[in-house]
Design a protein around this motif. Structure first.
Motif, PDB file in Angstrom:
ATOM      1  N   LEU A 264       0.833  -1.139  -0.052  1.00 37.27           N
ATOM      2  CA  LEU A 264       0.030   0.035   0.021  1.00 37.27           C
ATOM      3  C   LEU A 264       0.801   1.059   0.119  1.00 37.27           C
ATOM      4  CD1 LEU A 264      -2.503  -1.348   2.980  1.00 37.27           C
ATOM      5  CD2 LEU A 264      -2.744  -1.263   0.393  1.00 37.27           C
ATOM      6  N   LEU A 265       0.697   2.162  -1.074  1.00 32.14           N
ATOM      7  CA  LEU A 265       1.587   3.290  -1.229  1.00 32.14           C
ATOM      8  C   LEU A 265       0.727   4.558  -1.086  1.00 32.14           C
ATOM      9  CD1 LEU A 265       2.853   1.329  -3.674  1.00 32.14           C
ATOM     10  CD2 LEU A 265       4.570   3.075  -3.343  1.00 32.14           C
ATOM     11  N   GLY A 266      -0.517   4.495  -1.209  1.00 35.70           N
ATOM     12  CA  GLY A 266      -1.364   5.376  -1.097  1.00 35.70           C
ATOM     13  C   GLY A 266      -2.796   5.330  -0.607  1.00 35.70           C
ATOM     14  N   ASN A 276     -13.085  -9.400   3.461  1.00 38.34           N
ATOM     15  CA  ASN A 276     -13.525 -10.795   4.140  1.00 38.34           C
ATOM     16  C   ASN A 276     -11.902 -11.284   4.157  1.00 38.34           C
ATOM     17  OD1 ASN A 276     -13.581 -13.560   4.600  1.00 38.34           O
ATOM     18  ND2 ASN A 276     -15.231 -13.790   3.278  1.00 38.34           N
ATOM     19  N   LEU A 277     -11.466 -11.430   5.402  1.00 38.08           N
ATOM     20  CA  LEU A 277     -10.214 -11.985   5.775  1.00 38.08           C
ATOM     21  C   LEU A 277      -9.781 -13.174   5.174  1.00 38.08           C
ATOM     22  CD1 LEU A 277      -9.583 -10.390   9.113  1.00 38.08           C
ATOM     23  CD2 LEU A 277      -8.634  -9.382   6.913  1.00 38.08           C
ATOM     24  N   ALA A 278     -10.674 -14.125   4.701  1.00 35.81           N
ATOM     25  CA  ALA A 278     -10.213 -15.325   4.123  1.00 35.81           C
ATOM     26  C   ALA A 278      -9.569 -15.201   2.905  1.00 35.81           C
ATOM     27  CB  ALA A 278     -11.592 -16.178   3.681  1.00 35.81           C
ATOM     28  N   GLU A 279      -9.960 -13.971   2.370  1.00 34.87           N
ATOM     29  CA  GLU A 279      -9.058 -13.683   0.985  1.00 34.87           C
ATOM     30  C   GLU A 279      -7.555 -13.533   1.209  1.00 34.87           C
ATOM     31  OE1 GLU A 279     -10.802 -13.493  -1.685  1.00 34.87           O
ATOM     32  OE2 GLU A 279     -12.814 -12.610  -1.440  1.00 34.87           O
ATOM     33  N   VAL A 280      -7.340 -13.111   2.426  1.00 37.12           N
ATOM     34  CA  VAL A 280      -5.828 -13.072   2.719  1.00 37.12           C
ATOM     35  C   VAL A 280      -5.212 -14.450   3.299  1.00 37.12           C
ATOM     36  CG1 VAL A 280      -4.162 -11.840   4.256  1.00 37.12           C
ATOM     37  CG2 VAL A 280      -6.208 -10.865   3.690  1.00 37.12           C
ATOM     38  N   LEU A 281      -6.119 -15.073   3.924  1.00 40.32           N
ATOM     39  CA  LEU A 281      -5.548 -16.640   4.743  1.00 40.32           C
ATOM     40  C   LEU A 281      -5.376 -17.461   3.600  1.00 40.32           C
ATOM     41  CD1 LEU A 281      -8.169 -17.024   7.540  1.00 40.32           C
ATOM     42  CD2 LEU A 281      -5.816 -16.303   7.740  1.00 40.32           C
ATOM     43  N   PHE A 282      -6.226 -17.569   2.595  1.00 37.55           N
ATOM     44  CA  PHE A 282      -6.098 -18.617   1.528  1.00 37.55           C
ATOM     45  C   PHE A 282      -5.155 -18.346   0.553  1.00 37.55           C
ATOM     46  CE2 PHE A 282     -10.784 -19.443   2.436  1.00 37.55           C
ATOM     47  CZ  PHE A 282     -10.376 -20.547   3.426  1.00 37.55           C
ATOM     48  N   ARG A 283      -4.452 -17.107   0.517  1.00 38.40           N
ATOM     49  CA  ARG A 283      -3.461 -16.722  -0.319  1.00 38.40           C
ATOM     50  C   ARG A 283      -2.099 -16.984   0.259  1.00 38.40           C
ATOM     51  NH1 ARG A 283      -7.870 -13.906  -2.358  1.00 38.40           N
ATOM     52  NH2 ARG A 283      -8.024 -13.994  -4.618  1.00 38.40           N
ATOM     53  N   ASP A 284      -2.037 -16.919   1.527  1.00 35.33           N
ATOM     54  CA  ASP A 284      -0.925 -16.487   2.392  1.00 35.33           C
ATOM     55  C   ASP A 284      -0.390 -15.324   1.848  1.00 35.33           C
ATOM     56  OD1 ASP A 284      -0.502 -19.539   3.485  1.00 35.33           O
ATOM     57  OD2 ASP A 284      -0.302 -19.911   1.392  1.00 35.33           O
ATOM     58  N   ALA A 285      -1.122 -14.450   1.910  1.00 36.19           N
ATOM     59  CA  ALA A 285      -0.969 -13.096   1.333  1.00 36.19           C
ATOM     60  C   ALA A 285       0.055 -12.155   2.223  1.00 36.19           C
ATOM     61  CB  ALA A 285      -2.051 -12.560   0.854  1.00 36.19           C
ATOM     62  N   VAL A 286       0.666 -11.427   1.780  1.00 36.31           N
ATOM     63  CA  VAL A 286       1.440 -10.319   2.631  1.00 36.31           C
ATOM     64  C   VAL A 286       0.885  -8.993   2.348  1.00 36.31           C
ATOM     65  CG1 VAL A 286       3.524  -9.386   3.344  1.00 36.31           C
ATOM     66  CG2 VAL A 286       3.424 -11.742   2.961  1.00 36.31           C
ATOM     67  N   ILE A 287       0.683  -8.393   3.103  1.00 35.75           N
ATOM     68  CA  ILE A 287      -0.051  -6.673   3.016  1.00 35.75           C
ATOM     69  C   ILE A 287       0.810  -5.997   4.110  1.00 35.75           C
ATOM     70  CG2 ILE A 287      -1.924  -5.260   3.314  1.00 35.75           C
ATOM     71  CD1 ILE A 287      -3.913  -7.546   3.068  1.00 35.75           C
ATOM     72  N   ARG A 288       1.740  -4.901   3.084  1.00 36.29           N
ATOM     73  CA  ARG A 288       2.455  -4.111   3.935  1.00 36.29           C
ATOM     74  C   ARG A 288       2.333  -2.570   3.390  1.00 36.29           C
ATOM     75  NH1 ARG A 288       8.829  -5.796   4.153  1.00 36.29           N
ATOM     76  NH2 ARG A 288       8.602  -3.733   5.524  1.00 36.29           N
ATOM     77  N   GLY A 289       2.590  -1.663   4.191  1.00 32.73           N
ATOM     78  CA  GLY A 289       2.529  -0.589   3.639  1.00 32.73           C
ATOM     79  C   GLY A 289       4.033   0.093   3.610  1.00 32.73           C
ATOM     80  N   SER A 290       4.095   1.129   2.799  1.00 38.00           N
ATOM     81  CA  SER A 290       5.303   1.746   2.419  1.00 38.00           C
ATOM     82  C   SER A 290       5.208   3.234   2.103  1.00 38.00           C
ATOM     83  CB  SER A 290       6.063   1.109   1.229  1.00 38.00           C
ATOM     84  OG  SER A 290       7.307   1.657   0.826  1.00 38.00           O
ATOM     85  N   THR A 291       6.035   4.195   3.166  1.00 38.27           N
ATOM     86  CA  THR A 291       6.171   5.676   2.736  1.00 38.27           C
ATOM     87  C   THR A 291       7.605   5.981   2.848  1.00 38.27           C
ATOM     88  OG1 THR A 291       5.671   6.141   4.808  1.00 38.27           O
ATOM     89  CG2 THR A 291       3.917   5.991   3.675  1.00 38.27           C
ATOM     90  N   GLY A 292       7.672   7.170   2.282  1.00 40.39           N
ATOM     91  CA  GLY A 292       8.947   7.776   2.297  1.00 40.39           C
ATOM     92  C   GLY A 292      10.263   6.997   1.401  1.00 40.39           C
ATOM     93  N   VAL A 293      11.456   7.665   1.601  1.00 43.63           N
ATOM     94  CA  VAL A 293      12.607   7.088   0.619  1.00 43.63           C
ATOM     95  C   VAL A 293      13.768   7.408   1.538  1.00 43.63           C
ATOM     96  CG1 VAL A 293      12.509   9.157  -0.769  1.00 43.63           C
ATOM     97  CG2 VAL A 293      13.575   7.099  -1.500  1.00 43.63           C
ATOM     98  N   ASN A 294      14.875   6.573   1.597  1.00 45.44           N
ATOM     99  CA  ASN A 294      16.062   6.902   2.091  1.00 45.44           C
ATOM    100  C   ASN A 294      17.187   7.521   1.142  1.00 45.44           C
ATOM    101  OD1 ASN A 294      17.401   4.767   1.068  1.00 45.44           O
ATOM    102  ND2 ASN A 294      16.943   3.216   2.790  1.00 45.44           N
ATOM    103  N   ARG A 295      18.204   7.847   1.898  1.00 46.19           N
ATOM    104  CA  ARG A 295      19.030   8.834   0.986  1.00 46.19           C
ATOM    105  C   ARG A 295      19.792   7.842  -0.184  1.00 46.19           C
ATOM    106  NH1 ARG A 295      22.936  11.949   4.131  1.00 46.19           N
ATOM    107  NH2 ARG A 295      24.675  10.310   3.424  1.00 46.19           N
ATOM    108  N   ARG A 296      20.086   6.634   0.192  1.00 45.41           N
ATOM    109  CA  ARG A 296      20.578   5.512  -0.748  1.00 45.41           C
ATOM    110  C   ARG A 296      19.623   5.318  -1.921  1.00 45.41           C
ATOM    111  NH1 ARG A 296      19.789   0.416  -1.374  1.00 45.41           N
ATOM    112  NH2 ARG A 296      18.577   0.322   0.596  1.00 45.41           N
TER     113      ARG A 296
END
Ligand SMILES: [Zn+2]
Ligand SMILES: [Zn+2]
Length: 345
Positions: A264-266, A276-296
């Protein structure tokens, strides 16, 4: 200097284009003459009052800056007068444990440029030297200003959070927006098969020119996740880069393959999402957020732009005082890439 001040958030916001003192310089700050400043959805959400956290009264917004160094604090060693630079989104101290570990965007004392500290909707901005990356002199400022946000932000999400590998299939939602057009190019440069999702038919061709192999229209009779499944032989996508958020949540999860990663970026509406959280379970899915950027990764984005692997996409440039025209285009979803404001032109 004449800066754009957000007096009262709202729709429309109360803005004033008025004289305000030039920023004071700390010993490790550089004063930048702002050559260009991107107009981000974050700015629009702050102006309309959807995003209030960390926004002071009479804020000078704007974090997508390219500037020329015109004055140095007494202890500055990393940047030189006259150089063209791009700041991170955070005024990183360069000394805390996170800065020393290369996570400048999570600096413990760092304040967001354009909310915690005054931003680039002004002719001049003061930025800590440790938050700056140098860009080649020949790179147009209206392109260079987009290298931290949205380009670097998309790069971090793809590289460090999604851990995208060559040959994988990635779906990019909001593909014609500021984050989307750069995410499409970066994912393609890394050897992925890119499927773009957009709401406008006129953007199909331009997205394919940027490297999308297929483009799906959202909002049609069939949910776009069904089309993505059909395009991948019912397998689904390895990665979904979602720049839209709650309005598409559910569909984005249903695009995922087994072990798929949704990043998730925005969040364009700031509303709760339902699934329905079963949609996440049955896929072994990973949901992560991401914001910002480091200098590298900002420096990597600069190198990729210099090498032609990513081209910052500018919809149009406007004088800073015409910002409301740009906000209007955003609200009408007429943009392809970013509107860039010129505080000195
Ligand atoms: Zn931004
Ligand atoms: Zn720090």
């Amino acid at each position: 200097m004449r800066a754009l001040i957000l007096e009262t958030p709202g729709n429309p916001p109360k803005l004033a284009y008025r004289d305000t003192p030039e920023p004071a310089l700390g010993p490790r700050d550089a004063l930048l003459r702002v050559l260009a400043c991107g107009l981000c959805h974050h700015d629009r959400l702050a102006m309309t009052g959807v995003l209030r956290r960390g926004i002071p009264s009479n804020a000078i917004l704007g974090h997508e800056i390219c500037g020329e160094v015109v004055k140095l604090g007494s202890a500055v060693t990393r940047v030189a007068l006259g150089r063209r630079v791009v700041p991170l989104l955070t005024n990183a101290c360069g000394e805390c444990e996170r800065c020393l570990a290369g996570q400048e965007h999570r600096c413990i004392s760092g304040q967001g440029i354009g909310h915690g500290v005054p931003g680039g909707f002004a002719p001049y901005v003061a930025v800590r030297e440790t938050a700056l990356a140098t860009v080649p002199d020949g790179m147009p400022p209206e392109q260079a200003c987009l290298l931290a946000c949205p380009t670097g932000v998309a790069l971090q999400a793809i590289q460090d959070v999604a851990c995208l590998k060559a040959g994988e299939t990635v779906v990019v939602t909001g593909a014609s927006g500021g984050l989307g057009v750069h995410a499409v190019q970066l994912a393609r440069a890394m050897g992925a098969r890119v499927i773009g999702v957009t709401s406008s038919e006129s953007k199909l061709g331009p997205l394919m020119e940027l490297g999308a192999e297929d483009v799906v229209l959202a909002g049609g009779e069939l949910d776009f996740s069904e089309i993505v499944l059909a395009m991948t032989g019912e397998r689904g996508a390895d990665v979904v880069l979602d720049t839209v958020g709650s309005p598409l949540f559910g569909s984005t999860v249903r695009c995922l393959a087994q072990y798929g990663r949704l990043v998730l970026l925005g969040e364009v509406e700031g509303r709760p999402a339902q699934l329905n959280l079963a949609e996440v379970l049955f896929r072994d899915a990973v949901i992560r957020g991401s914001t910002g950027v480091n200098r590298r990764q900002l420096e990597q984005a600069v190198a990729m732009a210099a090498g032609g692997q990513v081209k910052p996409v500018v919809h149009a440039t406007l004088p800073l005082r015409d910002i409301l025209i740009g906000i209007g285009w955003m609200q009408e979803r007429r943009l392809f890439g970013r509107v860039v404001l010129l505080p000195n032109g």
